[in-house]
Design a protein around this motif. Structure first.
Motif, PDB file in Angstrom:
ATOM      1  N   ASN A   1       0.834  -1.203   0.000  1.00  0.00           N
ATOM      2  CA  ASN A   1       0.000   0.000   0.000  1.00  0.00           C
ATOM      3  C   ASN A   1       0.866   1.248   0.000  1.00  0.00           C
ATOM      4  OD1 ASN A   1      -2.586  -1.096   0.030  1.00  0.00           O
ATOM      5  ND2 ASN A   1      -2.888  -0.874   2.213  1.00  0.00           N
TER       6      ASN A   1
ATOM      7  N   VAL B   1       1.473  -5.194   3.364  1.00  0.00           N
ATOM      8  CA  VAL B   1       0.223  -5.803   3.803  1.00  0.00           C
ATOM      9  C   VAL B   1       0.522  -7.198   4.331  1.00  0.00           C
ATOM     10  CG1 VAL B   1      -2.097  -6.519   3.142  1.00  0.00           C
ATOM     11  CG2 VAL B   1      -1.055  -4.513   2.056  1.00  0.00           C
TER      12      VAL B   1
ATOM     13  N   PRO C   1      -5.463 -11.889   9.435  1.00  0.00           N
ATOM     14  CA  PRO C   1      -6.260 -10.799   8.876  1.00  0.00           C
ATOM     15  C   PRO C   1      -5.370  -9.682   8.340  1.00  0.00           C
ATOM     16  CG  PRO C   1      -6.219 -10.625  11.250  1.00  0.00           C
ATOM     17  CD  PRO C   1      -5.502 -11.895  10.902  1.00  0.00           C
ATOM     18  N   SER C   2      -5.880  -8.987   7.334  1.00  0.00           N
ATOM     19  CA  SER C   2      -5.078  -7.951   6.688  1.00  0.00           C
ATOM     20  C   SER C   2      -4.709  -6.841   7.652  1.00  0.00           C
ATOM     21  CB  SER C   2      -5.855  -7.348   5.521  1.00  0.00           C
ATOM     22  OG  SER C   2      -6.050  -8.294   4.505  1.00  0.00           O
ATOM     23  N   THR C   3      -3.463  -6.435   7.578  1.00  0.00           N
ATOM     24  CA  THR C   3      -3.001  -5.293   8.340  1.00  0.00           C
ATOM     25  C   THR C   3      -1.766  -4.746   7.637  1.00  0.00           C
ATOM     26  OG1 THR C   3      -2.468  -4.497  10.570  1.00  0.00           O
ATOM     27  CG2 THR C   3      -1.443  -6.553   9.873  1.00  0.00           C
ATOM     28  N   LEU C   4      -1.315  -3.587   8.062  1.00  0.00           N
ATOM     29  CA  LEU C   4      -0.102  -2.984   7.507  1.00  0.00           C
ATOM     30  C   LEU C   4       0.977  -3.146   8.561  1.00  0.00           C
ATOM     31  CD1 LEU C   4      -1.724   0.217   5.949  1.00  0.00           C
ATOM     32  CD2 LEU C   4      -1.338  -2.026   4.927  1.00  0.00           C
ATOM     33  N   ASP C   5       1.810  -4.189   8.393  1.00  0.00           N
ATOM     34  CA  ASP C   5       2.690  -4.561   9.493  1.00  0.00           C
ATOM     35  C   ASP C   5       4.045  -3.860   9.485  1.00  0.00           C
ATOM     36  OD1 ASP C   5       3.854  -7.883   8.397  1.00  0.00           O
ATOM     37  OD2 ASP C   5       3.587  -5.997   7.289  1.00  0.00           O
TER      38      ASP C   5
ATOM     39  N   TYR D   1     -11.740  -6.877  10.642  1.00  0.00           N
ATOM     40  CA  TYR D   1     -11.035  -6.503  11.872  1.00  0.00           C
ATOM     41  C   TYR D   1     -10.371  -5.138  11.704  1.00  0.00           C
ATOM     42  CZ  TYR D   1     -11.386 -11.220  13.837  1.00  0.00           C
ATOM     43  OH  TYR D   1     -11.834 -12.399  14.357  1.00  0.00           O
TER      44      TYR D   1
ATOM     45  N   SER E   1      -7.185  -2.605  12.670  1.00  0.00           N
ATOM     46  CA  SER E   1      -5.790  -2.549  13.104  1.00  0.00           C
ATOM     47  C   SER E   1      -5.590  -1.222  13.808  1.00  0.00           C
ATOM     48  CB  SER E   1      -4.825  -2.645  11.919  1.00  0.00           C
ATOM     49  OG  SER E   1      -4.927  -3.871  11.260  1.00  0.00           O
TER      50      SER E   1
ATOM     51  N   TYR F   1      -2.583   1.641  15.058  1.00  0.00           N
ATOM     52  CA  TYR F   1      -1.222   2.114  14.845  1.00  0.00           C
ATOM     53  C   TYR F   1      -0.929   3.265  15.798  1.00  0.00           C
ATOM     54  CZ  TYR F   1      -2.242  -0.338  10.527  1.00  0.00           C
ATOM     55  OH  TYR F   1      -2.631  -1.289   9.631  1.00  0.00           O
TER      56      TYR F   1
ATOM     57  N   LEU G   1       2.613  -0.501  13.968  1.00  0.00           N
ATOM     58  CA  LEU G   1       1.495  -1.393  14.242  1.00  0.00           C
ATOM     59  C   LEU G   1       1.495  -1.807  15.712  1.00  0.00           C
ATOM     60  CD1 LEU G   1      -0.873  -3.120  13.146  1.00  0.00           C
ATOM     61  CD2 LEU G   1       0.818  -4.904  12.631  1.00  0.00           C
TER      62      LEU G   1
ATOM     63  N   TYR H   1      -3.720  -5.907  15.939  1.00  0.00           N
ATOM     64  CA  TYR H   1      -4.536  -6.159  14.762  1.00  0.00           C
ATOM     65  C   TYR H   1      -5.303  -7.460  14.942  1.00  0.00           C
ATOM     66  CZ  TYR H   1      -0.952  -9.482  13.179  1.00  0.00           C
ATOM     67  OH  TYR H   1      -0.079 -10.536  13.083  1.00  0.00           O
ATOM     68  N   GLY H   2      -6.227  -7.677  14.023  1.00  0.00           N
ATOM     69  CA  GLY H   2      -7.025  -8.900  14.077  1.00  0.00           C
ATOM     70  C   GLY H   2      -7.770  -9.036  15.397  1.00  0.00           C
TER      71      GLY H   2
ATOM     72  N   ASN I   1      -7.729   1.391  11.499  1.00  0.00           N
ATOM     73  CA  ASN I   1      -7.705   1.172  10.062  1.00  0.00           C
ATOM     74  C   ASN I   1      -8.347  -0.181   9.754  1.00  0.00           C
ATOM     75  OD1 ASN I   1      -5.274  -0.644   8.541  1.00  0.00           O
ATOM     76  ND2 ASN I   1      -6.314   0.864   7.226  1.00  0.00           N
TER      77      ASN I   1
ATOM     78  N   ARG J   1     -10.213  -2.561   6.124  1.00  0.00           N
ATOM     79  CA  ARG J   1     -10.745  -2.521   4.772  1.00  0.00           C
ATOM     80  C   ARG J   1     -12.059  -1.750   4.836  1.00  0.00           C
ATOM     81  NH1 ARG J   1      -7.743  -5.532   0.646  1.00  0.00           N
ATOM     82  NH2 ARG J   1      -6.696  -7.255   1.721  1.00  0.00           N
TER      83      ARG J   1
ATOM     84  N   TRP K   1      -9.001   0.661   1.550  1.00  0.00           N
ATOM     85  CA  TRP K   1      -8.654   0.723   2.952  1.00  0.00           C
ATOM     86  C   TRP K   1      -9.084   2.089   3.490  1.00  0.00           C
ATOM     87  CZ3 TRP K   1      -5.138  -3.001   5.399  1.00  0.00           C
ATOM     88  CH2 TRP K   1      -4.826  -4.082   4.562  1.00  0.00           C
TER      89      TRP K   1
END
Lengths: 119, 108
Positions: free
Chosen positions: A35, A99, A103-107, B31, B33, B35, B45, B48-49, B88, B90, B97
Motif C-alpha cells: 500500500n 500488507v 487478517p489484513s493489516t499494515l505490518d 477486523y 488494526s 497504529y 502497528l 490487529y485482528g 484502520n 478494509r 482501505w
C-alpha cells in the motif's frame, strides 16, 4: 529484518509530476501486497493505493481521480507511485506499507518521503 | 467507501487504563488494526485482528471489537504511550482501505 525505504520526494509545481519509489528488503517482496499511505502536514493518515502481489489488482482512493498509478518490480524489489497533475492538497509525507496476511493489516512501514506541491 | 470515526483526543493518568474507540460500518465485516504514531515518526502497528500484537509490542496494549466498534485498551499507561493512535480496516467494498481520523492520547 524488514526494511522499506522511500525515495523520490521533493518540491514540485502544481500540475507537475513525481515518481516515488520504495525499496524493499529483508523479506520475499513478491509474496506481499503493498500500500501507499499519505499524511498531509498536521493531519491524519489517508490511504492512497493498493497493489496485489502480481500486480493483477490495483485500487485507488476515490479522491485521486485517476491521477496516480501504483506499480511494482518483483525482480528488483521496488514499489512505485507515479503522481501526475499534482495539486497543493497532495502535499504530505508518503509512506509505503507492507500488507500482512490474514487478517489484513499494515505490518511494516517505511519512514516516508516528503512531497511538497507549491509554486 | 466507508468511514471510521475516532474521538480526536483522550487523556489518561499515568498508570491508569484508557480505551480508545473506533466506529464504522466496515468493522462489522473486517477486523481493525491500530497504529501508534509519535511526532516525526512513521506509524507503528500496535494491535490487529482478534487482539494480535506484533512481536515486541508490550502486552499492556490490547484490542477488542463489538459490532461496528473496535477498541484499543492500554492497561497501565506509561508516559511513552503518549502519541497519536489510528484505527484502520478494509472498507465495506473490501477493495479499499480506510483510516480513522486519529486520537491524540495525552498521559497526565
Amino acid at each position: 529484518e524488514v526494511h522499506l525505504v522511500e525515495s523520490g520526494g521533493g518540491l514540485v509545481k502544481p500540475g507537475g509530476s513525481l515518481r516515488l519509489s520504495c525499496a524493499a528488503s529483508g523479506f520475499t517482496f513478491s509474496d506481499y501486497s503493498m500500500n501507499w499511505v499519505r499524511q498531509a502536514p498536521g493531519k491524519g493518515l489517508e490511504w492512497v493505493s493498493y497493489i496485489s502481489t502480481s500486480s493483477s489488482h490495483t485500487y485507488y482512493a476515490d479522491s485521486l481521480k485517476g491521477r496516480f498509478t501504483i506499480s511494482r518490480d518483483n525482480v528488483k524489489n521496488f514499489l512505485f507511485l507515479q503522481m501526475n497533475s499534482l495539486r497543493a492538497e497532495d502535499t504530505g509525507v508518503y509512506y509505503c506499507a507492507r500488507v500482512a496476511g490474514l487478517p489484513s493489516t499494515l505490518d511494516y512501514w517505511g519512514q516516508g518521503a516528503l512531497v511538497t506541491v507549491s509554486s | 467507501s466507508s468511514e471510521l470515526t475516532q474521538d480526536p483526543a483522550v487523556s489518561v493518568a499515568l498508570g491508569q487504563t484508557v480505551r480508545i474507540t473506533c466506529q464504522g460500518d466496515s468493522l462489522s465485516s473486517y477486523y481493525a488494526s491500530w497504529y501508534q504514531q509519535k511526532p516525526g515518526q512513521a506509524p507503528l502497528l500496535v494491535v490487529y485482528g482478534k487482539n494480535i500484537r506484533p512481536s515486541g509490542m508490550p502486552d499492556r496494549f490490547s484490542g477488542s471489537s463489538s459490532g461496528n466498534t473496535a477498541s484499543l485498551t492500554i492497561t497501565g499507561a506509561l508516559a511513552e504511550d503518549e502519541a497519536d493512535y489510528y484505527c484502520n480496516s478494509r472498507d465495506t467494498s473490501g477493495n479499499h482501505w480506510v483510516f480513522g481520523g486519529g486520537t491524540k492520547l495525552t498521559v497526565l
